[in-house]
Design a protein around this motif. Structure first.
Motif, PDB file in Angstrom:
ATOM      1  N   ALA A  88      -0.293  11.072 -17.550  1.00  0.00           N
ATOM      2  CA  ALA A  88       0.187  12.258 -18.258  1.00  0.00           C
ATOM      3  C   ALA A  88      -0.188  13.561 -17.536  1.00  0.00           C
ATOM      4  CB  ALA A  88      -0.390  12.253 -19.672  1.00  0.00           C
ATOM      5  N   ASP A  89      -1.032  13.452 -16.525  1.00  0.00           N
ATOM      6  CA  ASP A  89      -1.519  14.663 -15.857  1.00  0.00           C
ATOM      7  C   ASP A  89      -0.903  14.779 -14.459  1.00  0.00           C
ATOM      8  OD1 ASP A  89      -2.893  16.613 -14.525  1.00  0.00           O
ATOM      9  OD2 ASP A  89      -4.864  15.621 -14.645  1.00  0.00           O
ATOM     10  N   PRO A  90      -0.020  15.751 -14.254  1.00  0.00           N
ATOM     11  CA  PRO A  90       0.649  15.857 -12.946  1.00  0.00           C
ATOM     12  C   PRO A  90      -0.337  16.060 -11.793  1.00  0.00           C
ATOM     13  CG  PRO A  90       1.137  17.784 -14.356  1.00  0.00           C
ATOM     14  CD  PRO A  90       0.437  16.776 -15.218  1.00  0.00           C
ATOM     15  N   ASP A  91      -1.516  16.581 -12.080  1.00  0.00           N
ATOM     16  CA  ASP A  91      -2.492  16.833 -11.017  1.00  0.00           C
ATOM     17  C   ASP A  91      -3.521  15.720 -10.865  1.00  0.00           C
ATOM     18  OD1 ASP A  91      -1.427  19.214 -10.147  1.00  0.00           O
ATOM     19  OD2 ASP A  91      -2.462  20.377 -11.700  1.00  0.00           O
ATOM     20  N   SER A  92      -3.281  14.569 -11.466  1.00  0.00           N
ATOM     21  CA  SER A  92      -4.267  13.489 -11.397  1.00  0.00           C
ATOM     22  C   SER A  92      -4.307  12.847 -10.018  1.00  0.00           C
ATOM     23  CB  SER A  92      -3.942  12.419 -12.442  1.00  0.00           C
ATOM     24  OG  SER A  92      -2.708  11.802 -12.123  1.00  0.00           O
ATOM     25  N   VAL A  93      -5.378  12.123  -9.780  1.00  0.00           N
ATOM     26  CA  VAL A  93      -5.512  11.364  -8.533  1.00  0.00           C
ATOM     27  C   VAL A  93      -4.340  10.382  -8.429  1.00  0.00           C
ATOM     28  CG1 VAL A  93      -6.966   9.740  -7.244  1.00  0.00           C
ATOM     29  CG2 VAL A  93      -8.025  11.604  -8.531  1.00  0.00           C
ATOM     30  N   SER A 106     -11.765  16.115  -3.818  1.00  0.00           N
ATOM     31  CA  SER A 106     -12.293  15.341  -2.685  1.00  0.00           C
ATOM     32  C   SER A 106     -11.723  13.926  -2.676  1.00  0.00           C
ATOM     33  CB  SER A 106     -13.823  15.320  -2.695  1.00  0.00           C
ATOM     34  OG  SER A 106     -14.324  14.802  -3.903  1.00  0.00           O
ATOM     35  N   LYS A 107     -11.473  13.369  -3.863  1.00  0.00           N
ATOM     36  CA  LYS A 107     -10.872  12.032  -3.927  1.00  0.00           C
ATOM     37  C   LYS A 107      -9.470  12.047  -3.322  1.00  0.00           C
ATOM     38  CE  LYS A 107     -13.347  10.531  -8.078  1.00  0.00           C
ATOM     39  NZ  LYS A 107     -13.236  10.211  -9.519  1.00  0.00           N
ATOM     40  N   LYS A 108      -8.729  13.119  -3.610  1.00  0.00           N
ATOM     41  CA  LYS A 108      -7.377  13.220  -3.051  1.00  0.00           C
ATOM     42  C   LYS A 108      -7.429  13.409  -1.541  1.00  0.00           C
ATOM     43  CE  LYS A 108      -5.273  15.331  -7.160  1.00  0.00           C
ATOM     44  NZ  LYS A 108      -4.787  16.624  -7.693  1.00  0.00           N
ATOM     45  N   MET A 109      -8.418  14.181  -1.091  1.00  0.00           N
ATOM     46  CA  MET A 109      -8.544  14.396   0.352  1.00  0.00           C
ATOM     47  C   MET A 109      -8.779  13.074   1.072  1.00  0.00           C
ATOM     48  SD  MET A 109     -11.603  15.903   2.611  1.00  0.00           S
ATOM     49  CE  MET A 109     -12.361  14.326   2.206  1.00  0.00           C
ATOM     50  N   LEU A 110      -9.731  12.297   0.538  1.00  0.00           N
ATOM     51  CA  LEU A 110     -10.037  11.011   1.155  1.00  0.00           C
ATOM     52  C   LEU A 110      -8.790  10.121   1.154  1.00  0.00           C
ATOM     53  CD1 LEU A 110     -12.351   9.213   2.315  1.00  0.00           C
ATOM     54  CD2 LEU A 110     -12.683   8.351  -0.013  1.00  0.00           C
ATOM     55  N   ALA A 111      -8.074  10.136   0.038  1.00  0.00           N
ATOM     56  CA  ALA A 111      -6.862   9.323  -0.074  1.00  0.00           C
ATOM     57  C   ALA A 111      -5.867   9.686   1.018  1.00  0.00           C
ATOM     58  CB  ALA A 111      -6.222   9.531  -1.452  1.00  0.00           C
ATOM     59  N   ALA A 112      -5.605  10.964   1.191  1.00  0.00           N
ATOM     60  CA  ALA A 112      -4.591  11.390   2.171  1.00  0.00           C
ATOM     61  C   ALA A 112      -5.041  11.077   3.592  1.00  0.00           C
ATOM     62  CB  ALA A 112      -4.309  12.879   2.014  1.00  0.00           C
ATOM     63  N   LEU A 113      -6.303  11.346   3.903  1.00  0.00           N
ATOM     64  CA  LEU A 113      -6.790  11.113   5.264  1.00  0.00           C
ATOM     65  C   LEU A 113      -6.666   9.643   5.639  1.00  0.00           C
ATOM     66  CD1 LEU A 113     -10.009  13.356   5.407  1.00  0.00           C
ATOM     67  CD2 LEU A 113      -7.762  13.809   6.440  1.00  0.00           C
ATOM     68  N   ASN A 114      -6.941   8.764   4.695  1.00  0.00           N
ATOM     69  CA  ASN A 114      -6.882   7.336   4.972  1.00  0.00           C
ATOM     70  C   ASN A 114      -5.438   6.830   4.965  1.00  0.00           C
ATOM     71  OD1 ASN A 114      -7.011   4.320   3.840  1.00  0.00           O
ATOM     72  ND2 ASN A 114      -8.839   4.738   5.032  1.00  0.00           N
ATOM     73  N   PHE A 115      -4.693   7.295   3.996  1.00  0.00           N
ATOM     74  CA  PHE A 115      -3.337   6.781   3.782  1.00  0.00           C
ATOM     75  C   PHE A 115      -2.387   7.118   4.929  1.00  0.00           C
ATOM     76  CE2 PHE A 115       0.697   6.169   1.618  1.00  0.00           C
ATOM     77  CZ  PHE A 115       0.423   5.138   0.736  1.00  0.00           C
ATOM     78  N   MET A 116      -2.628   8.262   5.564  1.00  0.00           N
ATOM     79  CA  MET A 116      -1.704   8.714   6.609  1.00  0.00           C
ATOM     80  C   MET A 116      -2.054   8.172   7.992  1.00  0.00           C
ATOM     81  SD  MET A 116       0.745  10.453   5.263  1.00  0.00           S
ATOM     82  CE  MET A 116       1.428  11.396   6.636  1.00  0.00           C
ATOM     83  N   LEU A 117      -3.133   7.400   8.088  1.00  0.00           N
ATOM     84  CA  LEU A 117      -3.461   6.774   9.368  1.00  0.00           C
ATOM     85  C   LEU A 117      -2.341   5.827   9.761  1.00  0.00           C
ATOM     86  CD1 LEU A 117      -7.220   5.847   8.708  1.00  0.00           C
ATOM     87  CD2 LEU A 117      -6.398   7.643  10.260  1.00  0.00           C
ATOM     88  N   ARG A 118      -2.253   5.542  11.054  1.00  0.00           N
ATOM     89  CA  ARG A 118      -1.247   4.571  11.470  1.00  0.00           C
ATOM     90  C   ARG A 118      -1.699   3.190  11.004  1.00  0.00           C
ATOM     91  NH1 ARG A 118       0.493   1.192  15.187  1.00  0.00           N
ATOM     92  NH2 ARG A 118       2.649   1.338  15.887  1.00  0.00           N
ATOM     93  N   GLY A 119      -0.780   2.430  10.418  1.00  0.00           N
ATOM     94  CA  GLY A 119      -1.129   1.106   9.914  1.00  0.00           C
ATOM     95  C   GLY A 119      -0.567   0.922   8.525  1.00  0.00           C
ATOM     96  N   LEU A 120      -1.008  -0.159   7.905  1.00  0.00           N
ATOM     97  CA  LEU A 120      -0.495  -0.498   6.583  1.00  0.00           C
ATOM     98  C   LEU A 120      -1.531  -0.079   5.538  1.00  0.00           C
ATOM     99  CD1 LEU A 120       1.913  -2.023   5.336  1.00  0.00           C
ATOM    100  CD2 LEU A 120       0.538  -4.080   5.421  1.00  0.00           C
ATOM    101  N   PRO A 121      -1.174   0.830   4.625  1.00  0.00           N
ATOM    102  CA  PRO A 121      -2.168   1.227   3.630  1.00  0.00           C
ATOM    103  C   PRO A 121      -2.342   0.180   2.536  1.00  0.00           C
ATOM    104  CG  PRO A 121      -0.218   2.653   3.518  1.00  0.00           C
ATOM    105  CD  PRO A 121       0.092   1.550   4.496  1.00  0.00           C
ATOM    106  N   PHE A 122      -3.583  -0.147   2.249  1.00  0.00           N
ATOM    107  CA  PHE A 122      -3.934  -1.034   1.135  1.00  0.00           C
ATOM    108  C   PHE A 122      -4.659  -0.195   0.086  1.00  0.00           C
ATOM    109  CE2 PHE A 122      -3.587  -5.723   1.750  1.00  0.00           C
ATOM    110  CZ  PHE A 122      -2.896  -5.722   2.948  1.00  0.00           C
ATOM    111  N   ILE A 123      -4.251  -0.349  -1.155  1.00  0.00           N
ATOM    112  CA  ILE A 123      -4.944   0.328  -2.254  1.00  0.00           C
ATOM    113  C   ILE A 123      -5.607  -0.763  -3.075  1.00  0.00           C
ATOM    114  CG2 ILE A 123      -4.638   1.715  -4.345  1.00  0.00           C
ATOM    115  CD1 ILE A 123      -2.064   2.843  -3.036  1.00  0.00           C
TER     116      ILE A 123
END
Ligand code: TEU
Ligand code: CA
Length: 554
Positions: free
Chosen positions: A454-459, A347-364
């Motif tokens: 070290a974990d390829p599947d990490s957030v 779910s953390k990855k889902m939220l990340a992708a949904l927000n990150f792909m919006l039009r605009g400048l992504p801030f982390i």
């Protein structure tokens, strides 16, 4: 749209006090940031916004500045700052500082001089009013609680502070104040800064002459918003600031703006806008109440989606929003926007992708790339944040029990974002060898940078993929400039949109733990990102797993 150097970048916010401590005093510092530049470079971010590290009593953790030309010794020296700018530049990154000029600290020389001579030059740097017994100049409530008026020490006057009493508001109507601000900004820009994040800027224009507004709580006071809604003409200040500072340096500026009117968007972020960008606070503001945190309504997945799409529609291609999941004033996004009990890697990855792909400048925000979560608290004495401490009182006064009030604070406290960055499973999460200034979130043994690397599947590795996708020469134009078009908006717990440019990309997230089906009559060309290892599909029909997110080229 004229292309700008920052359009295709990814930004990262550092809260210096909690990022990395290089000398064991328990406080993060600039040398600590320098030592982590390679980590940030490897993540793929380009613009680093530093919350304030100027000289400050740290009453509001640096948002109370006592000298705009100095670095607070707890954070390092001016040489460290110059070194940071140079080292960042070497890696193709730029530094943004925080511009906090609605107010300064009461320990700033200007304020000290105003106390000595309220009728002199520096008295005019602030909003002073004659003190009247048993009566305040206005009934406004400060953001951090209580009236905005405080006695000016050793005088018969009172001064205005819309934030803490140790943050007196600067009088922007006074041209001398504006000159001082621009001089300081240019001094910093000359040092090679990429620009500024502009703090609390909507507050610089007050509705004059001052008057009362209808009380909105039992305390007889009213929210500052009532006054701000009436204040006209902020554009004159902001346009002047742009012309005198940012424009000359082609600097990037992002304003903390949340009360612009729809018609004003081009003025703020259009071709020759006051700022390069403004933050999208639609999701963070959602459910808020003038009564206080205790009265706010939790946000659902459908609300989250609608907030994002509303902002996107409002801006269109007028300019660039800066999209955030969290910042240093907000709880952790994964704890807030993911329904309780469902906060997990997927779910953390889902939220990340949904927000990150919006039009605009992504801030982390620091730690967001690790999926850092809210911190458990067992007593109000553990809480540092002045805003949270005030909201605790407000909740008690409204009749909540101490246990209930503490729950409210745990949900919203700004400390949630301010706990030390979790670097490793070692002592104090590897943040400091000393005693951390604020409690480390006990989950650092499982959530930390070292393990995630070290974990390829990490957030974290998922964030890296998102950043790499934004920079992929093939898709960059589409992701940066392409239009955003919502799809299936009325479907419950499903957030999906197209990004349309040279390519058409579909971003779709199943915002629930149950599976959910979508149909793609034309199918798709390619999977660009998936937070699961498989796609469950059958002739144009995809059965999304719980919290599965896909980015597809159509
Ligand atoms: O925040 C401005 C702001 O609008 C705050 O009222 C915010 O809503 C509040 O933090 C919620 O509790 C900026 C900074 O980001 C914040 O850290 C500072 O405390 C504030 O300005 C004063 O400088
Ligand atoms: Ca330190």
């Amino acid at each position: 749209m004229t292309k700008k150097w920052w359009h295709d970048k990814v930004a990262y916010q550092i809260y210096p006090k909690s990022f990395y401590d290089s000398n064991g005093d328990g406080i993060g510092d600039i040398p600590g940031i320098i030592s982590k530049l390679d980590y940030l470079k490897d993540l793929g971010v380009d613009i680093l916004w530093l919350s304030p590290c100027y000289q400050s009593p740290l009453v509001d953790q640096g948002y109370d500045i006592s000298d705009y030309y100095r670095i607070d010794p707890r954070f390092g020296t001016m040489e460290d700052m110059e070194e940071l700018i140079a080292q960042a530049k070497k890696r193709g990154m730029s530094i943004l500082m925080d511009l906090v000029v609605n107010h300064c600290s009461d320990e700033h020389e200007w304020f000290q001089k105003a106390c000595e001579d309220p009728d002199g030059k520096y008295g005019k740097f602030f909003y002073l009013r004659d003190k009247k017994e048993g009566e305040l100049p206005t009934n406004w409530r400060s953001y951090f609680g209580g009236p905005v008026w405080e006695d000016l020490p050793c005088t018969s006057k009172q001064y205005l502070h819309v934030f803490h009493r140790k943050q007196p508001d600067l009088n922007w109507e006074n041209p001398e104040v504006r000159e001082e601000v621009y001089k300081n900004m240019n001094w910093w820009l000359e040092k090679g800064l990429g620009g500024f994040r502009v703090d609390a800027i909507v507050n610089i224009k007050k509705a004059l002459p001052f008057h009362d507004y209808p009380a909105d709580r039992e305390d007889g006071l009213c929210s500052i918003n009532a006054m701000l809604a009436e204040a006209k003409g902020i554009g004159e200040f902001l346009g002047e600031m742009r012309d005198r500072t940012f424009k000359k340096y082609d600097a990037f500026s992002v304003g903390e703006v949340f009360n612009e009117k729809p018609g004003e968007i081009p003025d703020y972020i259009g071709e020759n806008g006051y700022f390069s960008s403004i933050f999208d606070f639609n999701e963070t503001i959602f459910g808020g109440s003038e009564k206080g945190w205790y009265d706010s309504v939790p946000i659902t997945p459908d609300d989250y989606k609608n907030c994002c799409f509303e902002s996107q529609a409002k801006i269109g291609d007028t300019g660039f929003l800066s999209n955030i999941i969290e910042n240093h004033d907000e709880p952790r996004g994964v704890s807030r926007y993911i329904p309780q009990g469902d906060c997990c890697v997927e779910s953390k990855k889902m939220l990340a992708a949904l927000n990150f792909m919006l039009r605009g400048l992504p801030f982390i925000y620091q730690g967001q790339e690790l999926g850092m979560e809210n911190v458990p608290i067992s007593s109000i004495d553990e809480v540092d944040d002045i805003s949270a401490r005030d909201e605790y009182k407000v909740a008690l006064e409204a009749g909540l029990s101490p246990e209930e009030a503490l729950k409210v604070i745990a949900r919203f406290s700004r400390d949630n974002a301010r706990t030390p960055m979790q670097w490793s499973a070692g002592k104090n999460a590897g943040f400091t060898t000393g005693t951390p200034w604020l409690k480390v979130n006990p989950n650092y043994t499982s959530i930390n940078a070292k393990a995630q690397m070290a974990d390829p599947d990490s957030v974290m590795n998922f964030y890296k993929k998102l950043i790499a996708l934004r920079k992929d020469p093939l898709y960059r134009e589409t992701i940066v400039y392409g239009a955003l078009e919502p799809v299936w908006q009325e479907r419950h717990n499903l957030m999906a949109y197209y990004r349309k440019g040279e390519y058409t990309l579909l971003v779709v997230g199943n915002y629930q733990r149950e599976e959910q089906e979508i149909t793609l009559p034309q199918g798709y060309q390619k999977v660009l990102l998936n937070n699961y290892h498989d796609i469950n599909e059958d002739s144009g029909c995809i059965r999304l797993h719980g919290y599965q997110v896909l980015i597809l080229e159509i």
